[in-house]
Each structure stands twice: as C-alpha cells, then as structure tokens.
Design an enzyme around this catalytic site. Sequence first.
Site, PDB file in Angstrom:
ATOM      1  N   ASN A  16       0.833  -1.219   0.000  1.00 53.11           N
ATOM      2  CA  ASN A  16       0.000   0.000   0.000  1.00 53.11           C
ATOM      3  C   ASN A  16       0.859   1.257   0.000  1.00 53.11           C
ATOM      4  OD1 ASN A  16      -3.026  -0.466   0.121  1.00 53.11           O
ATOM      5  ND2 ASN A  16      -2.269  -1.994   1.586  1.00 53.11           N
ATOM      6  N   LEU A  95      -2.551   3.414  18.003  1.00 54.10           N
ATOM      7  CA  LEU A  95      -2.105   4.747  18.413  1.00 54.10           C
ATOM      8  C   LEU A  95      -3.066   5.311  19.457  1.00 54.10           C
ATOM      9  CD1 LEU A  95      -1.189   5.984  14.834  1.00 54.10           C
ATOM     10  CD2 LEU A  95       0.427   5.441  16.687  1.00 54.10           C
ATOM     11  N   HIS A 111      -7.947  -1.026   5.791  1.00 50.95           N
ATOM     12  CA  HIS A 111      -8.200  -2.316   6.449  1.00 50.95           C
ATOM     13  C   HIS A 111      -8.821  -3.274   5.428  1.00 50.95           C
ATOM     14  CE1 HIS A 111      -9.046  -5.049   9.733  1.00 50.95           C
ATOM     15  NE2 HIS A 111     -10.238  -5.251   9.191  1.00 50.95           N
ATOM     16  N   ASP A 143      -9.598   6.488  14.778  1.00 52.32           N
ATOM     17  CA  ASP A 143      -9.851   6.927  16.150  1.00 52.32           C
ATOM     18  C   ASP A 143      -9.113   5.961  17.084  1.00 52.32           C
ATOM     19  OD1 ASP A 143     -11.395   4.663  16.343  1.00 52.32           O
ATOM     20  OD2 ASP A 143     -13.318   5.715  16.276  1.00 52.32           O
TER      21      ASP A 143
END
Length: 219
Positions: A16, A95, A111, A143
């Site tokens: 990617n 994160l 994803h 998020d």
Amino acid sequence: MSRARLGVLVSGSGSNLQALLDACASDGFPAEVACVVSNVPTAYALERARAAGVPAVVVDHKALASKADFERALLGVLREARVEWVCLAGFMRLLSADFLGQFPGRVLNIHPSLLPAFPGLHAQRQALERGVKVTGCTVHFVDAGTDTGPIIGQAAVPVLPDDDEKSLSARILAEEHRLYPLAVRLAVTGQVSLDGARTRVAAQATTGELALRSPGAPK
Ligand code: GRF
C-alpha cells in the site's frame, strides 16, 4: 499549489505504501510522501521508501520502554519531516488518543474488510470462516479504537468458492491499491473530511472519476 506532506507508517511488506508512492509520483497528485516510519526494522516497506528516494526511519517499539516513549519518538520523526497527514499502511500498532490528537482528522488507515465487519487481525480469514460472499477493503479516519473510525471509502470483491486466505488477500489488495490513493486525494483536497464522528463528503466527491464507489453507482 503545495502538496500535502504525508507520513506513512508501516510494519511489513508495504504494497500500500508503494501504491501511495506511485500515486504521488504521478502528475498532479496533491500529496507527497515526506517520510516513511516503520516500527519493524526488517520491514520490506523501508526498501520501497529508499528506492523512491523518501526518508525511511525505524522507530522500534521493542527498543523503547513504553508506548508513550514510542509515540514521542514517532511524533518527533513526523514533526521533523513536517508531516501534515498520517497514513497507516499495514502498521501493526494502536495509536493513543493523545497521539491522534496531534493530527486531528488527519490520520487514515486501510483495512482489508468491509468495516464494521471483521476488524482487527486476520480480516480475510475471518471473512472466509464466516462464509461471507462479498468482502473488500475500507479506508477510514483513525480513532482510538481498532478499525472503528468514520469510513471514507470502500471497495468490494467477491469471495469465490475455492478461495483461501492467500487468494482472497490478493484480490482485496488489488482494490486496496486503487482505493487508498483515491481516498488520500479526496482527504487532502478537503473533499472528504472528519466532522465529529462522521465523514463529511463534498458534492464533487460523489460523481465523476473521483467518486468513491464500488461496485459502480448507476449512471
Ligand atoms: C493490508 O491488507 C492492509 O489493509 C492491512 O495490512 C496489509 C498491509 O499490506 N492493514 P502491505 O504492507 O501494504 O502490503
């Protein structure tokens, strides 16, 4: 017009990342990869970055005492490279909200499922185990949850009777490589943006070649 500066975070093969590098090298693309950061020192993605002449940095979480230390180091690298947008591309660390708050509405992830189905690890295996007939990939704002952020775009692929994890992953990856650059283009040009807990889509992003749709919308 100046191009948006992307920091791409990776942990593995980086196909990617390659799709983003290729898009950024194409005429008129509104972003550039300012740096690539891997938490895995041996990730092949680092080679891809170097081959493209992009700074490739290792921030090894195993060499740091805590998640806070890891994120501090990561942030230092991204700030040094004047990164404006963060793209997760096969990055295998979660994160924290604190870190994400440093780039509000500007952290994207890809994803390999049609979220909210099959978040987390082994999404393709989960799809095969559940016997779904259609799966795909999703680009979303990040998020603090696992693959839970507001969705920007999706692409669907069939699950075929003879599929195994490898064949299904390859079919999904081909769509990932198409979808991620498209989603990045829309995000950095403001045609999609984070609006609270939802994605706002500008009218011009719903038609024409930039439209996020798969399968194609009726003409
Ligand atoms: C992709 O399937 C991506 O959706 C997932 O991890 C994989 C990374 O592949 N998050 P690559 O490193 O980009 O080849």
